[in-house]
Design a protein around this motif. Structure first.
Motif, PDB file in Angstrom:
ATOM      1  N   GLU A 352      29.379  55.869  12.419  1.00 32.62           N
ATOM      2  CA  GLU A 352      29.192  55.785  13.640  1.00 32.62           C
ATOM      3  C   GLU A 352      29.886  56.708  14.479  1.00 32.62           C
ATOM      4  O   GLU A 352      31.791  56.904  14.622  1.00 32.62           O
ATOM      5  CB  GLU A 352      29.546  53.951  14.177  1.00 32.62           C
ATOM      6  N   LYS A 353      29.695  57.670  15.450  1.00 31.90           N
ATOM      7  CA  LYS A 353      30.281  58.692  16.395  1.00 31.90           C
ATOM      8  C   LYS A 353      31.139  58.120  16.844  1.00 31.90           C
ATOM      9  O   LYS A 353      31.409  57.351  17.733  1.00 31.90           O
ATOM     10  CB  LYS A 353      29.042  59.334  17.281  1.00 31.90           C
ATOM     11  N   GLY A 354      31.964  58.686  16.787  1.00 28.96           N
ATOM     12  CA  GLY A 354      34.120  58.917  16.885  1.00 28.96           C
ATOM     13  C   GLY A 354      34.322  58.212  16.412  1.00 28.96           C
ATOM     14  O   GLY A 354      35.957  57.356  16.847  1.00 28.96           O
ATOM     15  N   GLN A 355      33.863  56.293  15.151  1.00 23.81           N
ATOM     16  CA  GLN A 355      34.716  55.951  15.497  1.00 23.81           C
ATOM     17  C   GLN A 355      35.387  55.568  13.817  1.00 23.81           C
ATOM     18  O   GLN A 355      35.791  55.025  13.071  1.00 23.81           O
ATOM     19  CB  GLN A 355      33.722  54.288  14.635  1.00 23.81           C
ATOM     20  N   GLY A 356      34.387  56.484  13.832  1.00 23.63           N
ATOM     21  CA  GLY A 356      35.011  56.651  11.081  1.00 23.63           C
ATOM     22  C   GLY A 356      33.232  56.762  10.134  1.00 23.63           C
ATOM     23  O   GLY A 356      32.603  56.934  10.967  1.00 23.63           O
ATOM     24  N   THR A 357      33.813  57.352   9.711  1.00 25.75           N
ATOM     25  CA  THR A 357      32.561  57.353   8.243  1.00 25.75           C
ATOM     26  C   THR A 357      33.215  56.411   7.768  1.00 25.75           C
ATOM     27  O   THR A 357      34.155  56.516   6.710  1.00 25.75           O
ATOM     28  CB  THR A 357      32.426  58.864   7.879  1.00 25.75           C
ATOM     29  N   THR A 358      32.576  55.317   6.352  1.00 26.29           N
ATOM     30  CA  THR A 358      32.782  55.098   5.520  1.00 26.29           C
ATOM     31  C   THR A 358      31.414  56.254   4.158  1.00 26.29           C
ATOM     32  O   THR A 358      30.423  55.959   4.669  1.00 26.29           O
ATOM     33  CB  THR A 358      32.301  54.129   5.222  1.00 26.29           C
ATOM     34  N   PHE A 359      32.422  56.420   3.261  1.00 28.41           N
ATOM     35  CA  PHE A 359      31.202  56.783   1.632  1.00 28.41           C
ATOM     36  C   PHE A 359      30.976  55.240   0.670  1.00 28.41           C
ATOM     37  O   PHE A 359      32.296  54.979   0.753  1.00 28.41           O
ATOM     38  CB  PHE A 359      31.986  58.397   1.465  1.00 28.41           C
ATOM     39  N   PHE A 360      30.150  55.403   0.469  1.00 25.30           N
ATOM     40  CA  PHE A 360      29.764  54.202  -0.416  1.00 25.30           C
ATOM     41  C   PHE A 360      29.674  55.555  -2.277  1.00 25.30           C
ATOM     42  O   PHE A 360      28.361  55.980  -1.414  1.00 25.30           O
ATOM     43  CB  PHE A 360      28.691  53.347   0.017  1.00 25.30           C
ATOM     44  N   ILE A 361      30.650  54.781  -2.975  1.00 26.99           N
ATOM     45  CA  ILE A 361      30.051  55.688  -4.415  1.00 26.99           C
ATOM     46  C   ILE A 361      29.762  54.636  -4.812  1.00 26.99           C
ATOM     47  O   ILE A 361      30.595  53.828  -5.616  1.00 26.99           O
ATOM     48  CB  ILE A 361      30.861  56.613  -4.646  1.00 26.99           C
ATOM     49  N   ARG A 362      28.105  54.094  -5.731  1.00 30.93           N
ATOM     50  CA  ARG A 362      27.926  53.331  -6.700  1.00 30.93           C
ATOM     51  C   ARG A 362      28.291  53.499  -7.510  1.00 30.93           C
ATOM     52  O   ARG A 362      27.407  54.853  -8.392  1.00 30.93           O
ATOM     53  CB  ARG A 362      26.274  53.065  -6.251  1.00 30.93           C
ATOM     54  N   LEU A 363      28.481  53.257  -8.821  1.00 26.34           N
ATOM     55  CA  LEU A 363      29.205  53.418 -10.637  1.00 26.34           C
ATOM     56  C   LEU A 363      28.441  52.285 -10.983  1.00 26.34           C
ATOM     57  O   LEU A 363      28.515  51.566 -11.194  1.00 26.34           O
ATOM     58  CB  LEU A 363      30.345  54.436 -10.857  1.00 26.34           C
ATOM     59  N   PRO A 364      26.981  52.350 -11.865  1.00 26.12           N
ATOM     60  CA  PRO A 364      27.112  52.116 -12.985  1.00 26.12           C
ATOM     61  C   PRO A 364      28.053  51.629 -13.583  1.00 26.12           C
ATOM     62  O   PRO A 364      28.620  52.578 -14.132  1.00 26.12           O
ATOM     63  CB  PRO A 364      25.343  51.936 -13.402  1.00 26.12           C
TER      64      PRO A 364
END
Lengths: 385, 145
Positions: A352-364
């Motif tokens: 969200e612009k100005g709110q922050g970022t979350t990266f998700f890394i999915r590892l089987p």
């Protein structure tokens, strides 16, 4: 021997020969019986007739046995004559399949099999030539890359060491203003070093696409170590780097710890770099039945929707990032994505612009056998560049 | 922080007396001078060699406590020199740290399998970090047995 015995050449010849001999035998037997009934049966006595019949039966039986023996013998000779050279060719073809090209088969015959042998030898010669040329090209490419890396890095290391020795005060104390300038020069030099490293990486040469070493690893201790390594960077930036509540217990996956540490490390670096002082970066994880999901959440500047689409492409840097004047090569996330997909994983982002970022890394957690990550050999990798 | 760690090692007292000899095999004059300068300042006695053959000769003549080896050298390359060093009973036990600007995993694996203790990419380490690594390797090779 892979083929079944009843499909072998020997049995084909055997049955053909037996059939060929039995058919005239049967015809002759038919005529004999016909003649017997028409002419002989009512002219001789009962005893003579049955003796004749018995004799004929024994004769036919002996002839049949003889045919069987001759057929076996003949089938053996003929099939051996054909199948021996074929077996030589089969063996040679198998060895070629296994990668051995130092093969020349010796077939001196002048018939069709001899021609096949000649063509075979010719084909092996051609394949060998192509393979040798490929090997030379790969060798050249790999040497070129090594030399390029070496030549680029040598002047950079001269600068790095000079800066550091000046900053260490080994050649005399330096006034604060000069120190500041050297520090800035060193920072620029560092980004150049990182660029060379990332370029080699993006080409997959040093850490990227080839030579993965997949092992069973515990993602929990892995994340704890990784955050420990990034602590200093966060402190310098006055950003709080913390582990979420999900990072506990154990969570085993099959992966290359070094590459994952680079991939997830790049994401954490970015999160710290683009979060203003006083912000937080939280690394967390969630165990699902089939996968482990690592998340890196920051309270930073955020990424706009249009930038999100191109986030993982080579040399891309977000619009909001470029005027922050931070150092960055635009390769970090590209590399991260490559590493994660080599683990059959997925990387996604919410922001969200100005709110922050979350990266998700999915590892089987487990890889199906056909998708089991395999290390690419250097040779096959260089060929693909 | 790194220096504190270094001074706690038993090596520190030997360093004060310049008893530890390091052979630096490096063809780039300026880099060699920078590294040798740093090592001398830390209290090491140093020998310099500009190529592999000279380095090999120097190592055999007067075995050092540690060898810093570059890989891209005029004449025989560092891998060959490393192999020769490890095949020579007089110097095979001397720990070798490879210091090069090559850095592919292939090169690293090759150097380590030939018997190098560490592989440092020049551009990725400051002279201070190199000195710290030298201390660790010396400590592991001579004092923790």
């Amino acid at each position: 021997m892979k083929f079944k015995i009843r499909y072998s050449l020997f049995f084909r010849f055997f049955w053909t020969l037996v059939a060929l001999s039995v058919v005239p035998m049967a015809i002759s037997a038919f005529f004999f019986v016909a003649t017997y009934h028409a002419r002989i049966a009512d002219r001789v006595s009962q005893a003579v007739a049955s003796e004749l019949l018995q004799n004929a039966a024994i004769q036919f039986f002996l002839i049949f046995l003889f045919v069987l023996i001759i057929a076996t013998f003949a089938a053996y000779l003929i099939s051996r004559n054909i199948s021996r050279p074929l077996r030589t060719l089969t063996d040679a073809a198998r060895r070629i399949g296994e990668g051995d090209l130092n093969i020349k088969i010796h077939i001196t015959r002048k018939d069709e099999i001899g021609t096949l042998g000649e063509f075979f030898n010719e084909m092996v010669g051609n394949v060998k030539e192509v393979q040798e040329r490929q090997a030379v090209i790969s060798q050249l490419k790999s040497e070129f890359i090594s030399i390029a890396a070496h030549q680029l890095r040598t002047p950079l290391s001269v600068m790095k060491w000079s800066h550091q020795i000046l900053l260490d005060g080994d050649v005399g104390e330096i006034p604060p203003k000069q120190r500041e300038m050297i520090e800035k020069a060193d920072l620029a030099n560092e980004s150049m070093i990182k660029l060379v490293h990332n370029l080699l990486d993006a080409a997959g040469i040093e850490e990227g696409k080839f030579g993965f070493k997949f092992e069973e690893m515990d993602i929990v201790s892995f994340l704890k170590n990784l955050c420990e390594q990034k602590k200093l960077l966060a402190e310098n930036k006055q950003v709080v780097l913390k582990l979420g509540s999900g990072v506990s217990g154990t969570g085993n996956i099959t992966g290359d710890a070094e590459r994952l540490s680079m991939a997830i490390g790049n994401i954490i670096d970015n999160a710290i770099r683009y979060t203003p002082s006083g912000g937080t970066v939280e690394v967390d994880m969630k165990i699902e039945p089939s996968a482990i999901i690592v998340s890196v959440a920051d309270t930073g500047i955020g990424i706009s929707a249009e930038d999100r689409e191109r986030l993982f492409t080579k040399f891309f840097r977000g619009a909001s990032v470029r005027h922050l004047e931070t150092l960055g090569t635009g390769l970090g996330l590209f590399i991260a994505k490559n590493v994660i997909s080599s683990h059959n994983g997925m990387i996604s982002v919410e922001s969200e612009k100005g709110q922050g970022t979350t990266f998700f890394i999915r590892l089987p957690r487990e890889h199906p056998p056909e998708k089991m990550p395999v290390a690419k050999s250097f040779e096959s990798f260089v060929r693909g560049i | 922080m790194a220096q504190d760690e270094g001074s706690s090692l038993p090596i520190a007292s030997m360093l004060k007396h310049g008893e530890i000899k390091i052979l630096v095999i490096e063809d780039d004059k300026f880099l060699r001078e920078l590294l040798v300068g740093k090592l001398k300042k830390e209290g090491y006695a140093t020998t310099e060699a500009v190529d592999g053959e000279e380095g090999l000769g120097a190592a055999k003549k007067d075995p050092p406590h540690l060898i810093m080896l570059d890989l891209v050298l005029p004449g025989a390359d560092g891998f060959e020199i490393l192999q020769d060093l490890k095949n020579n009973p007089n110097v095979s036990k001397v720990p070798v740290i490879v210091l090069s600007n090559l850095g592919s995993r292939e090169d690293i694996d090759r150097a380590l399998s030939l018997g190098a203790k560490e592989f440092l990419v020049k551009a990725h380490h400051t002279p201070q970090e190199i000195v710290d690594t030298i201390k660790k390797v010396l400590d592991a090779s001579y004092f923790q047995k």
